[in-house]
Motif scaffolding. Structure first.
Motif, mmCIF file in Angstrom:
data_model
loop_
_atom_site.group_PDB
_atom_site.id
_atom_site.type_symbol
_atom_site.label_atom_id
_atom_site.label_comp_id
_atom_site.label_asym_id
_atom_site.label_seq_id
_atom_site.Cartn_x
_atom_site.Cartn_y
_atom_site.Cartn_z
ATOM 1 N N SER A 199 43.021 37.703 37.163
ATOM 2 C CA SER A 199 42.901 39.143 36.883
ATOM 3 C C SER A 199 44.067 39.903 37.520
ATOM 4 O O SER A 199 44.554 40.893 36.957
ATOM 5 N N ASP A 218 41.024 39.642 49.384
ATOM 6 C CA ASP A 218 40.152 38.467 49.289
ATOM 7 C C ASP A 218 40.038 37.844 50.679
ATOM 8 O O ASP A 218 40.782 38.207 51.581
ATOM 9 N N ASP A 246 35.652 43.179 41.840
ATOM 10 C CA ASP A 246 35.099 41.926 41.301
ATOM 11 C C ASP A 246 34.874 40.931 42.451
ATOM 12 O O ASP A 246 35.384 39.813 42.415
HETATM 13 C C1 LIG Z 1 34.374 36.771 41.086
HETATM 14 S S1 LIG Z 1 35.623 36.194 42.174
HETATM 15 C C2 LIG Z 1 37.017 37.127 41.664
HETATM 16 C C3 LIG Z 1 37.564 36.656 40.343
HETATM 17 C C4 LIG Z 1 38.915 37.199 40.010
HETATM 18 N N1 LIG Z 1 38.871 38.650 39.836
HETATM 19 C C5 LIG Z 1 39.439 36.531 38.750
HETATM 20 O O1 LIG Z 1 39.232 37.071 37.665
HETATM 21 O O2 LIG Z 1 39.976 35.428 38.842
HETATM 22 C C6 LIG Z 1 35.117 36.920 43.689
HETATM 23 C C7 LIG Z 1 36.104 36.785 44.836
HETATM 24 O O3 LIG Z 1 35.655 37.668 45.875
HETATM 25 C C8 LIG Z 1 35.990 37.110 47.102
HETATM 26 N N2 LIG Z 1 35.156 37.728 48.130
HETATM 27 C C9 LIG Z 1 33.846 37.506 48.406
HETATM 28 N N3 LIG Z 1 33.438 38.272 49.436
HETATM 29 C C10 LIG Z 1 34.515 39.009 49.810
HETATM 30 C C11 LIG Z 1 34.741 39.990 50.820
HETATM 31 N N4 LIG Z 1 33.773 40.382 51.647
HETATM 32 N N5 LIG Z 1 35.971 40.519 50.921
HETATM 33 C C12 LIG Z 1 36.972 40.147 50.084
HETATM 34 N N6 LIG Z 1 36.812 39.224 49.109
HETATM 35 C C13 LIG Z 1 35.615 38.666 48.988
HETATM 36 C C14 LIG Z 1 35.768 35.615 46.923
HETATM 37 O O4 LIG Z 1 36.514 34.877 47.873
HETATM 38 C C15 LIG Z 1 36.218 35.400 45.479
HETATM 39 O O5 LIG Z 1 37.542 34.937 45.434
#
Ligand SMILES: C[S@@+](CC[C@H](N)C(=O)[O-])C[C@H]1O[C@@H](n2cnc3c(N)ncnc32)[C@H](O)[C@@H]1O
Length: 217
Positions: free
Chosen positions: A74, A92, A140
């Motif tokens: 993304s 992230d 996301d």
């Molecule tokens: C649904 S994925 C994102 C997908 C990405 N937008 C894509 O399309 O490839 C969710 C991401 O959020 C991150 N994440 C989870 N909790 C988080 C936090 N508290 N702060 C930052 N990132 C976080 C995870 O490590 C993961 O990589």
């Protein structure tokens, strides 16, 4: 109104008829992500990626923020829509997953435009200047965090800028009476919060896994 099941074939047809093609770098990134197994389901589809590029271009974004980067697909889609001199800040916590993204950004010649901060997104967002300078924000990440990300981002998005939020319909579970898991509850509360927020005008798209597109007034 007619609706139908979007098969892989229909999705591929739609993607082929959009302006932003999936180039070799993106194809490699998608297959490298697919090799991760289950987590690959977190990646946005190519059609949603095209929409992110389009929305980024529509607002002429020079300053964008992404909360939840994973393997960087993304981010690539947002970065390629940025106006001249524009930049994207990615939030992230996973070094491992974002390392895949960093390689793809470099291969696409977009690494200069993307800054990655490895820290809980809330800490990163709170550290940003409070002036409304963000043109586009994409949320996301962890679903229970959405409301807090929203609270930090809305004041920082400029009037006319966009907040785009993924997975808000959660495979339809938001309307299932028996669904009471933490993610579903968090998304229901988040959707109610956005609907009542007079600072934005919003639409919830029933495409993908539900996508909220909100424009700051
Ligand atoms: C649904 S994925 C994102 C997908 C990405 N937008 C894509 O399309 O490839 C969710 C991401 O959020 C991150 N994440 C989870 N909790 C988080 C936090 N508290 N702060 C930052 N990132 C976080 C995870 O490590 C993961 O990589």
């Amino acid at each position: 109104m007619r609706s139908f099941t979007v098969t892989d074939e229909v999705r591929a047809y739609a993607v082929e008829h959009g302006s932003w093609r999936t180039d070799e770098v993106m194809r490699r990134l998608r297959s490298e992500t697919a090799a991760l197994g289950d987590p690959a389901g977190m990646q946005v589809g190519e059609d949603e990626g095209q929409l992110l590029t389009m929305l980024t271009r529509l607002v002429g974004a020079r300053r964008a923020v992404e909360v939840g980067t994973f393997t960087g697909y993304s981010s690539l889609c947002i970065a390629r829509g940025l106006a001249e001199g524009g930049s994207l800040l990615c939030c992230d916590i996973s070094e491992e997953w974002t390392a895949v993204g960093r390689r793809a950004w470099a291969a696409a010649g977009l690494a200069e435009r993307i800054e990655l901060r490895l820290a809980p997104a809330l800490d990163t967002l709170r550290s940003l200047p409070t002036e409304p300078t963000i043109d586009l924000a994409f949320i996301d990440a962890d679903k229970p965090g959405y409301a807090a990300y929203w609270a930090e981002l809305v004041p920082r998005v400029r009037p006319g800028g966009l907040l785009v939020v993924d997975n808000v319909l959660w495979s339809g579970r938001v309307v299932e009476p028996d669904a009471d898991d933490a993610n579903t509850e968090a998304l229901r509360a988040f959707n109610d919060l956005v609907a009542a927020d007079a600072r934005v005008e919003a639409v919830v798209l029933t495409a993908f896994d539900g996508l909220t597109v909100a424009r700051k007034r």
